[in-house]
Motif scaffolding. Structure first.
Motif, PDB file in Angstrom:
ATOM      1  N   SER A   1       0.916  -1.203  -0.201  1.00 54.71           N
ATOM      2  CA  SER A   1      -0.094  -0.010  -0.206  1.00 54.71           C
ATOM      3  C   SER A   1       0.891   1.417   0.052  1.00 54.71           C
ATOM      4  N   GLU A   2       1.132   2.312   0.377  1.00 51.90           N
ATOM      5  CA  GLU A   2       1.184   3.305  -0.610  1.00 51.90           C
ATOM      6  C   GLU A   2       1.528   3.673   1.424  1.00 51.90           C
ATOM      7  N   ALA A   3       0.762   3.474   2.413  1.00 49.87           N
ATOM      8  CA  ALA A   3       1.822   3.893   3.502  1.00 49.87           C
ATOM      9  C   ALA A   3       2.557   2.917   3.786  1.00 49.87           C
ATOM     10  N   GLU A   4       2.984   1.897   3.663  1.00 48.05           N
ATOM     11  CA  GLU A   4       3.683   0.464   3.524  1.00 48.05           C
ATOM     12  C   GLU A   4       4.917   1.093   2.582  1.00 48.05           C
ATOM     13  N   SER A   5       4.931   1.659   1.625  1.00 48.26           N
ATOM     14  CA  SER A   5       6.099   1.828   0.592  1.00 48.26           C
ATOM     15  C   SER A   5       6.068   3.164   0.720  1.00 48.26           C
ATOM     16  N   LEU A   6       5.612   3.669   1.980  1.00 46.17           N
ATOM     17  CA  LEU A   6       6.437   4.971   2.332  1.00 46.17           C
ATOM     18  C   LEU A   6       7.331   4.800   3.291  1.00 46.17           C
ATOM     19  N   VAL A   7       6.829   3.182   4.053  1.00 47.36           N
ATOM     20  CA  VAL A   7       8.059   2.993   5.183  1.00 47.36           C
ATOM     21  C   VAL A   7       9.493   2.621   5.011  1.00 47.36           C
ATOM     22  N   PHE A   8       8.496   1.469   3.707  1.00 47.33           N
ATOM     23  CA  PHE A   8       9.990   0.914   2.970  1.00 47.33           C
ATOM     24  C   PHE A   8      11.116   1.708   2.803  1.00 47.33           C
ATOM     25  N   ASN A   9      10.751   2.627   1.498  1.00 47.34           N
ATOM     26  CA  ASN A   9      11.299   3.477   1.451  1.00 47.34           C
ATOM     27  C   ASN A   9      11.656   4.194   1.437  1.00 47.34           C
ATOM     28  N   LYS A  10      11.221   4.508   3.081  1.00 45.25           N
ATOM     29  CA  LYS A  10      12.592   5.469   4.152  1.00 45.25           C
ATOM     30  C   LYS A  10      13.747   4.331   4.365  1.00 45.25           C
ATOM     31  N   LEU A  11      13.602   3.101   4.328  1.00 41.62           N
ATOM     32  CA  LEU A  11      14.316   2.196   4.580  1.00 41.62           C
ATOM     33  C   LEU A  11      15.210   1.880   3.650  1.00 41.62           C
ATOM     34  N   LEU A  12      14.931   1.525   2.183  1.00 44.00           N
ATOM     35  CA  LEU A  12      16.211   1.927   1.388  1.00 44.00           C
ATOM     36  C   LEU A  12      16.319   3.356   1.164  1.00 44.00           C
ATOM     37  N   THR A  13      16.335   4.851   1.845  1.00 48.64           N
ATOM     38  CA  THR A  13      17.235   5.828   1.558  1.00 48.64           C
ATOM     39  C   THR A  13      17.726   6.615   2.906  1.00 48.64           C
ATOM     40  N   GLY A  14      17.747   5.289   3.859  1.00 46.05           N
ATOM     41  CA  GLY A  14      18.154   6.133   5.101  1.00 46.05           C
ATOM     42  C   GLY A  14      16.952   7.120   5.720  1.00 46.05           C
ATOM     43  N   GLY A  15      16.210   7.119   5.057  1.00 46.67           N
ATOM     44  CA  GLY A  15      15.664   9.026   6.231  1.00 46.67           C
ATOM     45  C   GLY A  15      14.305   8.133   6.794  1.00 46.67           C
ATOM     46  N   LEU A  16      14.425   7.376   7.748  1.00 52.32           N
ATOM     47  CA  LEU A  16      13.530   7.113   8.727  1.00 52.32           C
ATOM     48  C   LEU A  16      13.643   7.860   9.599  1.00 52.32           C
ATOM     49  N   ARG A  17      13.210   9.029   9.783  1.00 46.89           N
ATOM     50  CA  ARG A  17      13.459   9.619  11.291  1.00 46.89           C
ATOM     51  C   ARG A  17      11.728   9.489  11.701  1.00 46.89           C
ATOM     52  N   ILE A  18      12.406   9.138  12.974  1.00 42.71           N
ATOM     53  CA  ILE A  18       9.887   9.088  13.295  1.00 42.71           C
ATOM     54  C   ILE A  18       9.964   9.841  14.577  1.00 42.71           C
ATOM     55  N   GLY A  19      10.285  10.627  15.198  1.00 43.63           N
ATOM     56  CA  GLY A  19      10.584  11.670  15.467  1.00 43.63           C
ATOM     57  C   GLY A  19      10.690  11.105  17.437  1.00 43.63           C
ATOM     58  N   VAL A  20      11.240  10.530  18.057  1.00 40.98           N
ATOM     59  CA  VAL A  20      11.414   9.642  19.319  1.00 40.98           C
ATOM     60  C   VAL A  20      12.812   9.660  19.493  1.00 40.98           C
ATOM     61  N   SER A  21      13.099  10.247  20.719  1.00 38.39           N
ATOM     62  CA  SER A  21      15.133  10.392  21.008  1.00 38.39           C
ATOM     63  C   SER A  21      15.081   9.050  21.244  1.00 38.39           C
ATOM     64  N   ARG A  22      16.468   8.853  21.422  1.00 40.20           N
ATOM     65  CA  ARG A  22      16.678   7.344  22.125  1.00 40.20           C
ATOM     66  C   ARG A  22      15.828   7.394  23.322  1.00 40.20           C
ATOM     67  N   GLY A  23      16.020   7.904  24.285  1.00 29.91           N
ATOM     68  CA  GLY A  23      15.773   8.288  25.634  1.00 29.91           C
ATOM     69  C   GLY A  23      14.102   7.618  25.524  1.00 29.91           C
ATOM     70  N   LEU A  24      13.546   8.134  24.895  1.00 29.26           N
ATOM     71  CA  LEU A  24      12.064   7.836  25.065  1.00 29.26           C
ATOM     72  C   LEU A  24      11.908   6.214  24.938  1.00 29.26           C
ATOM     73  N   VAL A  25      12.684   5.580  23.882  1.00 34.57           N
ATOM     74  CA  VAL A  25      12.844   4.543  23.340  1.00 34.57           C
ATOM     75  C   VAL A  25      13.502   3.591  24.292  1.00 34.57           C
ATOM     76  N   VAL A  26      14.331   3.796  25.290  1.00 30.86           N
ATOM     77  CA  VAL A  26      14.696   3.197  26.278  1.00 30.86           C
ATOM     78  C   VAL A  26      13.753   3.105  27.470  1.00 30.86           C
ATOM     79  N   LYS A  27      13.024   4.759  27.519  1.00 30.80           N
ATOM     80  CA  LYS A  27      12.415   4.224  28.610  1.00 30.80           C
ATOM     81  C   LYS A  27      10.373   3.557  28.179  1.00 30.80           C
ATOM     82  N   ALA A  28      11.001   3.410  27.020  1.00 26.64           N
ATOM     83  CA  ALA A  28       9.143   2.226  26.846  1.00 26.64           C
ATOM     84  C   ALA A  28      10.092   0.684  26.847  1.00 26.64           C
ATOM     85  N   LEU A  29      11.020   0.508  26.247  1.00 29.37           N
ATOM     86  CA  LEU A  29      11.888  -0.586  26.884  1.00 29.37           C
ATOM     87  C   LEU A  29      12.005  -0.753  28.047  1.00 29.37           C
TER      88      LEU A  29
END
Length: 527
Positions: A131-159
């Motif tokens: 789908s268009e949504a899936e393609s967008l995320v996949f393409n960001k993996l291809l281009t190295g531009g996957l920026r999700i707007g969460v800090s490393r600190g938030l990832v650690v907090k959630a983990l």
């Protein structure tokens, strides 16, 4: 992958920190091990190796969508993001099959080893079933531009919340689990393995001091140290081995073999935090010299002699395998001074960062302006009672830099931005005069208000000299004061110089382009 795509869009649609933590915690709690490891890897800002260049992706998109390359380029200029442009033009229909994130990652990683025609065929086939949504995320993996707007600190907090573990422990466990496929909630909750664990501690970071230092309180409550112009690092000495880690969590031991050798004299079960600097005689040298030692796996004997390095230690995080991060800084420094004295290492090679004595903030301010004469960028200010807390915690550690170098440059090129700035010209190239000609010396995209950006954007659109490709040459009329931290000779730039960390300080509406600075002005700044 459907869950990861849903997470991506859910995170992008909220600015609430608590909501982001909740979304991450729920995702981590439900994700299988393989999916969890790659999700953590990507959410923390890590990238996958690119298997196709941007130009190759453009070519493939044009072929799949059946539109001419010029129209694709125009579409990209309007959208401002290549991954999103491709998702709108080349996406097919979702297959309905639940494809794991791990499978997508493996596909992207496999592209590096395949012939070009096979790589193009694999990506085109993947697009047809997205789908268009899936393609967008996949393409960001291809281009190295996957920026999700969460800090490393938030990832650690959630983990930590998902694993039922302490955040500091999770941070360090992430560093010790170098293979993302080993990441699981039980592994993150597991205690470290002592001498076998060569991972550093999460680095404690400082905030820029933007207010007057008097607001920090009494001078005697603070430690002032020179802010060295090098690479922040930790030396880990455990189990008869030594590991040197950069702040970016990269193992750089092989790049600095002399530090590995001298650190063998440190006591077992000890971790030092400090700065790697190039040396000029016994004193720290300019960062430009250290750059010649970076990103090298093998260091020749000639380079070791030409550009020696040293370690300026300013904190002790572990001693006798005991975690000292919850001990006040003043006590940690006393212990650090004692072990360095006992180790008998040359102070040229491994020294304690000296505490700068001062009685009044105004006195320290005067010394700050002469920081570069001491090979430093300014001061680090640390509360004597501060604990060592991973991440950037406001209040106990501050960096108080010397005022930046600055020159007045002329805007000569502009390019559209990305993301929320996709429709505006926000990325600028600036030039100074040399023999009656304007020569570029710096690129910058920060420092203007939203209102000023819109005003410059209108100027660029009205005064573009040529329209070819994404970069617009503009009539040289606008002058800006450009600040930067350092300057060095460069053969790659027409001006003959390169500057570090350029940014826009202000728009000089009072100054015509003819009165902008010259290359000679740049060179005199550090002479």
């Amino acid at each position: 992958m459907t869950d990861f795509v849903s997470l991506y869009f859910a995170l992008s649609e909220t600015s609430s920190t608590s909501q982001k933590v909740r979304l991450l915690t729920e995702f981590f709690g439900a994700a299988p091990q393989g999916e969890l490891g790659w999700a953590v890897h990507l959410l923390r800002g890590e990238k996958l190796e690119r298997g196709l260049s941007s130009s190759q992706l453009r070519q493939l998109c044009a072929e799949v969508s059946g539109i001419p390359p010029w129209l694709l380029e125009e579409s990209y200029q309007v959208v401002g993001d290549l991954a999103e442009t491709i998702s709108k033009l080349a996406a097919g229909k979702a297959s309905g099959e639940r494809v794991s994130l791990q499978k997508w990652v493996e596909l992207v990683r496999s592209l590096r080893e395949a012939p070009l025609d096979e790589r193009m065929a694999k990506v085109a086939e993947a697009w047809r079933h997205m789908s268009e949504a899936e393609s967008l995320v996949f393409n960001k993996l291809l281009t190295g531009g996957l920026r999700i707007g969460v800090s490393r600190g938030l990832v650690v907090k959630a983990l930590a919340a998902a694993a039922g573990a302490d955040e500091a422990q999770v941070s360090q466990r992430l560093l010790s689990l170098r293979d993302v496929r080993e990441i699981s909630l039980p592994a993150l909750a597991e205690q470290g393995s002592g001498s076998e664990n060569m991972a550093p501690y999460p680095f404690c970071l400082a905030h820029p001091l933007e207010a007057e230092p008097q607001q920090l309180g009494e001078p005697e409550e603070w430690i002032a140290e020179w802010k060295w112009d090098g690479i922040r690092a930790q030396i880990v000495r455990r189990g008869g081995r030594v590991a040197v880690w950069s702040r970016g969590e990269e193992l750089v031991t092989e790049s600095f073999p002399e530090l590995e050798l001298l650190s063998q004299k440190l006591p077992e079960g000890c971790v030092l935090d400090g700065e790697i600097v190039a040396l000029d005689g016994d004193e720290p040298a300019a960062f430009s010299r250290l750059q010649q030692r970076l990103n090298r796996k093998r260091i020749s004997i000639t380079l070791l002699k030409q550009i020696p390095v040293g370690f300026i230690a300013y904190d002790l995080l572990e001693l006798n395998s005991e975690d000292l991060r919850n001990v006040p800084l003043g006590v940690r420094r006393q212990k650090l001074a004692a072990i360095l004295e006992k180790a008998g290492i040359s102070k040229r090679d491994l020294r304690l960062s000296p505490e700068v004595e001062f009685c009044q903030w105004q006195q320290l301010d005067r010394m700050r302006e002469g920081a570069r004469e001491n090979g430093a960028e300014g001061f680090m200010l640390k509360s004597r009672d501060s604990l060592y807390i991973g991440g950037r915690k406001r209040g106990s550690w501050w960096k108080w830099k010397a005022n930046p170098y600055s020159v007045d440059g002329v805007l000569v090129y502009a390019q559209r931005g990305h993301g929320r700035r996709a429709g505006l010209f926000t990325d600028y190239t600036f030039a100074v005069w040399k023999d009656g000609e304007l020569v570029p010396f710096a690129k910058a995209y920060s420092g203007l208000t939203d209102s000023e950006i819109r005003e410059v954007d209108a100027f660029v659109k009205a005064h573009t000299k040529e329209r070819f490709g994404p970069v617009r040459p503009v009539e040289p009329q606008l002058v800006f004061e450009i600040g930067f931290e350092g300057i060095q000779a460069s053969r790659r730039h027409k001006s003959g110089v390169a500057v570090r960390f350029p940014r826009i300080l202000r728009w000089r509406k009072d100054k015509p382009a003819s009165e902008a600075d010259t290359v000679e002005t740049l060179r005199q700044l550090t002479s």
